[in-house]
Scaffold this motif. Structure first.
Motif, PDB file in Angstrom:
ATOM      1  N   GLY A   1     -21.552 -32.635   7.100  1.00 34.86           N
ATOM      2  CA  GLY A   1     -20.934 -33.539   5.969  1.00 34.86           C
ATOM      3  C   GLY A   1     -21.652 -33.799   4.773  1.00 34.86           C
ATOM      4  N   ARG A   2     -22.818 -33.288   4.719  1.00 33.92           N
ATOM      5  CA  ARG A   2     -23.834 -33.612   3.591  1.00 33.92           C
ATOM      6  C   ARG A   2     -23.318 -33.050   2.110  1.00 33.92           C
ATOM      7  N   PHE A   3     -22.383 -32.121   2.127  1.00 32.47           N
ATOM      8  CA  PHE A   3     -21.764 -31.739   0.687  1.00 32.47           C
ATOM      9  C   PHE A   3     -20.637 -32.433   0.407  1.00 32.47           C
ATOM     10  N   ALA A   4     -20.009 -33.413   1.238  1.00 31.39           N
ATOM     11  CA  ALA A   4     -18.785 -34.120   0.962  1.00 31.39           C
ATOM     12  C   ALA A   4     -19.133 -35.160   0.110  1.00 31.39           C
ATOM     13  N   ASP A   5     -20.418 -35.510   0.163  1.00 30.10           N
ATOM     14  CA  ASP A   5     -20.712 -37.132  -0.499  1.00 30.10           C
ATOM     15  C   ASP A   5     -20.433 -36.825  -2.225  1.00 30.10           C
ATOM     16  N   GLY A   6     -19.951 -37.887  -2.802  1.00 24.12           N
ATOM     17  CA  GLY A   6     -19.857 -37.629  -4.047  1.00 24.12           C
ATOM     18  C   GLY A   6     -18.463 -37.046  -4.783  1.00 24.12           C
ATOM     19  N   PHE A   7     -17.630 -36.642  -3.834  1.00 25.66           N
ATOM     20  CA  PHE A   7     -16.350 -36.083  -4.401  1.00 25.66           C
ATOM     21  C   PHE A   7     -15.370 -36.978  -4.013  1.00 25.66           C
ATOM     22  N   GLU A   8     -14.475 -36.976  -5.049  1.00 24.17           N
ATOM     23  CA  GLU A   8     -13.221 -37.719  -5.170  1.00 24.17           C
ATOM     24  C   GLU A   8     -11.899 -37.002  -4.997  1.00 24.17           C
ATOM     25  N   SER A   9     -12.297 -35.820  -4.722  1.00 25.12           N
ATOM     26  CA  SER A   9     -10.811 -35.026  -4.471  1.00 25.12           C
ATOM     27  C   SER A   9     -10.746 -34.896  -2.943  1.00 25.12           C
ATOM     28  N   ASP A  10      -9.392 -35.356  -2.438  1.00 27.26           N
ATOM     29  CA  ASP A  10      -9.384 -35.566  -0.956  1.00 27.26           C
ATOM     30  C   ASP A  10      -9.182 -34.092  -0.367  1.00 27.26           C
ATOM     31  N   SER A  11      -8.826 -32.853  -1.367  1.00 22.71           N
ATOM     32  CA  SER A  11      -8.863 -31.701  -0.807  1.00 22.71           C
ATOM     33  C   SER A  11     -10.313 -31.165  -0.630  1.00 22.71           C
ATOM     34  N   LEU A  12     -11.402 -31.462  -1.237  1.00 16.94           N
ATOM     35  CA  LEU A  12     -12.661 -31.089  -1.307  1.00 16.94           C
ATOM     36  C   LEU A  12     -13.336 -31.752  -0.130  1.00 16.94           C
ATOM     37  N   VAL A  13     -12.951 -33.184   0.137  1.00 18.61           N
ATOM     38  CA  VAL A  13     -13.482 -34.063   1.391  1.00 18.61           C
ATOM     39  C   VAL A  13     -12.970 -33.271   2.589  1.00 18.61           C
ATOM     40  N   PHE A  14     -11.747 -32.970   2.570  1.00 12.65           N
ATOM     41  CA  PHE A  14     -11.035 -32.281   3.600  1.00 12.65           C
ATOM     42  C   PHE A  14     -11.946 -30.977   4.114  1.00 12.65           C
ATOM     43  N   LEU A  15     -12.327 -30.338   3.059  1.00 17.97           N
ATOM     44  CA  LEU A  15     -12.958 -28.913   3.256  1.00 17.97           C
ATOM     45  C   LEU A  15     -14.304 -29.217   3.974  1.00 17.97           C
ATOM     46  N   LEU A  16     -15.207 -30.436   3.323  1.00 21.54           N
ATOM     47  CA  LEU A  16     -16.359 -30.513   3.547  1.00 21.54           C
ATOM     48  C   LEU A  16     -17.009 -31.589   4.490  1.00 21.54           C
ATOM     49  N   ARG A  17     -16.047 -32.578   4.935  1.00 15.36           N
ATOM     50  CA  ARG A  17     -16.335 -33.677   5.627  1.00 15.36           C
ATOM     51  C   ARG A  17     -17.149 -33.155   6.886  1.00 15.36           C
ATOM     52  N   ALA A  18     -17.755 -34.127   7.681  1.00 15.97           N
ATOM     53  CA  ALA A  18     -18.706 -34.034   9.084  1.00 15.97           C
ATOM     54  C   ALA A  18     -17.703 -33.540  10.088  1.00 15.97           C
ATOM     55  N   TRP A  19     -18.165 -32.696  11.051  1.00 20.08           N
ATOM     56  CA  TRP A  19     -17.377 -32.402  12.233  1.00 20.08           C
ATOM     57  C   TRP A  19     -17.732 -33.622  12.937  1.00 20.08           C
ATOM     58  N   VAL A  20     -16.583 -34.047  13.674  1.00 21.30           N
ATOM     59  CA  VAL A  20     -16.703 -34.954  14.644  1.00 21.30           C
ATOM     60  C   VAL A  20     -15.981 -34.837  15.999  1.00 21.30           C
ATOM     61  N   TRP A  21     -16.560 -35.662  17.166  1.00 22.96           N
ATOM     62  CA  TRP A  21     -15.630 -35.055  18.443  1.00 22.96           C
ATOM     63  C   TRP A  21     -14.268 -35.714  18.359  1.00 22.96           C
ATOM     64  N   PRO A  22     -13.251 -34.841  19.083  1.00 26.46           N
ATOM     65  CA  PRO A  22     -12.054 -35.230  18.927  1.00 26.46           C
ATOM     66  C   PRO A  22     -11.653 -36.421  19.672  1.00 26.46           C
ATOM     67  N   ALA A  23     -10.988 -37.324  19.227  1.00 25.46           N
ATOM     68  CA  ALA A  23     -10.386 -38.482  19.867  1.00 25.46           C
ATOM     69  C   ALA A  23      -9.666 -38.053  21.023  1.00 25.46           C
ATOM     70  N   THR A  24      -9.693 -38.994  22.064  1.00 27.02           N
ATOM     71  CA  THR A  24      -8.800 -38.621  23.220  1.00 27.02           C
ATOM     72  C   THR A  24      -7.311 -38.228  23.150  1.00 27.02           C
ATOM     73  N   GLY A  25      -6.735 -38.840  22.205  1.00 27.79           N
ATOM     74  CA  GLY A  25      -5.335 -38.848  21.846  1.00 27.79           C
ATOM     75  C   GLY A  25      -5.168 -37.429  21.068  1.00 27.79           C
ATOM     76  N   ASP A  26      -6.092 -36.971  20.348  1.00 21.85           N
ATOM     77  CA  ASP A  26      -6.033 -35.953  19.481  1.00 21.85           C
ATOM     78  C   ASP A  26      -6.563 -34.822  20.135  1.00 21.85           C
ATOM     79  N   ILE A  27      -6.571 -34.510  21.472  1.00 17.11           N
ATOM     80  CA  ILE A  27      -6.941 -33.423  22.097  1.00 17.11           C
ATOM     81  C   ILE A  27      -5.795 -32.813  22.507  1.00 17.11           C
ATOM     82  N   THR A  28      -4.562 -33.160  22.809  1.00 16.46           N
ATOM     83  CA  THR A  28      -3.440 -32.624  22.816  1.00 16.46           C
ATOM     84  C   THR A  28      -2.953 -32.026  21.698  1.00 16.46           C
ATOM     85  N   VAL A  29      -3.072 -32.676  20.538  1.00 17.48           N
ATOM     86  CA  VAL A  29      -2.574 -32.304  19.249  1.00 17.48           C
ATOM     87  C   VAL A  29      -3.490 -30.759  18.837  1.00 17.48           C
ATOM     88  N   PHE A  30      -4.991 -30.969  19.318  1.00 15.74           N
ATOM     89  CA  PHE A  30      -5.690 -29.676  19.158  1.00 15.74           C
ATOM     90  C   PHE A  30      -4.941 -28.616  20.140  1.00 15.74           C
TER      91      PHE A  30
END
Length: 324
Positions: free
Chosen positions: A207-236
């Motif tokens: 996620g080091r490249f996401a800092d400083g961007f205000e665009s939600d699209s760019l943040v969506f592309l570059l934010r850090a990976w996180v372990w999926p929440a339990t409730g999101d596993i079925t969504v994945f």
């Protein structure tokens, strides 16, 4: 009836595939606030690849993956990945119906690109349809056509860029004449998605490249990976299943029936996008979006019908769709 001339099954498969695409769009939009795009695509593709490899065993097994055109499949995969990444960067912040409608300019781009690349002659009717279709795109760009006034105007061009990349894929595939079983085509695409996602993880997963961007699209592309929440596993899991269905159904549909019968059913995607956007995200298209969508789809169908009359399919009979 031969196994390659089954229009009823082809229509059923294309409708199932387009429905799976719309579900895929909804799930990615729903996950976009918490996970980076490359993580969502990576997990989706890993599950989709596993499903597709199982299907491959019923289509001749591992030997069916052998190809004489590996470079073409790599190029196709990279174009599909680029089109998808661009489209979903828009879906994260745009109304689902508007992004979907803008993407439907792809057949118009295919018509234009066929002139320099395929040396095809495009008559005045199709050229007028192309111009009309792009006027629909312009209408959805004007102030007041957006639901979210704070979204940068350039974001509304992302689905159009995705459509152009997808059109390049179709025209180049038609020119080079790729042939492969439906499951094999899906395996190549899913593998490319997975490889690109892993590359994103290695380069930008912290996620080091996401800092400083205000665009939600760019943040969506570059934010850090996180372990999926339990409730999101079925969504994945649902996302992976949808990806597997799309990958196989769209490729298989165009192998079972002529493109002139199958292609119009892809426009089922727009009413589904409007429905899901209304149900899940409280989105309802504003008037310019309705008008622009009608112009784009009308232009696309005009181009398609002219191609059909000339016995030249708008796209190769090996499968369309943003995800395969």
């Amino acid at each position: 009836m031969s196994t390659t001339d089954r229009p009823a099954l082809g229509i059923a498969l294309i409708c199932l595939g387009v429905t799976a695409i719309s579900v895929n769009d909804v799930l990615i939009k729903g996950l976009s606030g918490a996970y980076p795009l490359h993580q969502i695509v990576g997990i989706r593709s890993a599950i989709g690849l596993a499903i597709t490899l199982v299907i491959l065993q019923f289509e001749g097994g591992w030997a069916r993956l052998k190809t004489s055109t590996p470079g073409l499949h790599l190029m196709r995969g990279l174009l599909v990945v680029s089109a998808n990444m661009t489209f979903y960067a828009a879906v994260a912040v745009l109304p689902l119906a508007q992004a979907t409608a803008l993407f439907f300019v792809a057949p118009l781009f295919i018509t234009l690109l066929s002139i320099p690349i395929l040396r095809e002659t495009v008559g005045p009717v199709r050229l007028f349809a192309v111009l009309a279709g792009f006027s629909g795109v312009a209408l959805m760009q004007v102030p007041g056509s957006a639901v979210a006034a704070d979204v940068p105007r350039v974001t509304y061009l992302l689905p159009v860029v995705a459509a152009f990349l997808y059109a390049m894929l179709q025209v180049l595939t038609r020119k080079l004449g790729a042939t492969a079983p439906a499951a094999a085509l899906a395996v190549y695409i899913q593998t490319t998605f997975l490889a690109v996602s892993m590359l994103f993880f290695l380069i930008a997963g912290s996620g080091r490249f996401a800092d400083g961007f205000e665009s939600d699209s760019l943040v969506f592309l570059l934010r850090a990976w996180v372990w999926p929440a339990t409730g999101d596993i079925t969504v994945f899991a649902g996302l992976g299943l949808a990806s597997g269905l799309v990958g196989y159904c769209l490729s298989a549909a165009y192998r079972l029936a002529n493109a002139s019968i199958i292609a119009p059913f892809e426009y089922l995607g727009l009413p589904l996008a409007i429905l899901w956007g209304w149900i899940f995200f409280a989105e309802w298209p504003v008037l310019p979006t309705w008008i622009g969508s009608a112009i784009i789809i009308g232009a696309g169908l005009t181009v398609f019908l002219r191609e059909r009359a000339k016995a030249r399919p708008v796209t190769p009979p090996r499968g369309r769709g943003r995800l395969r």
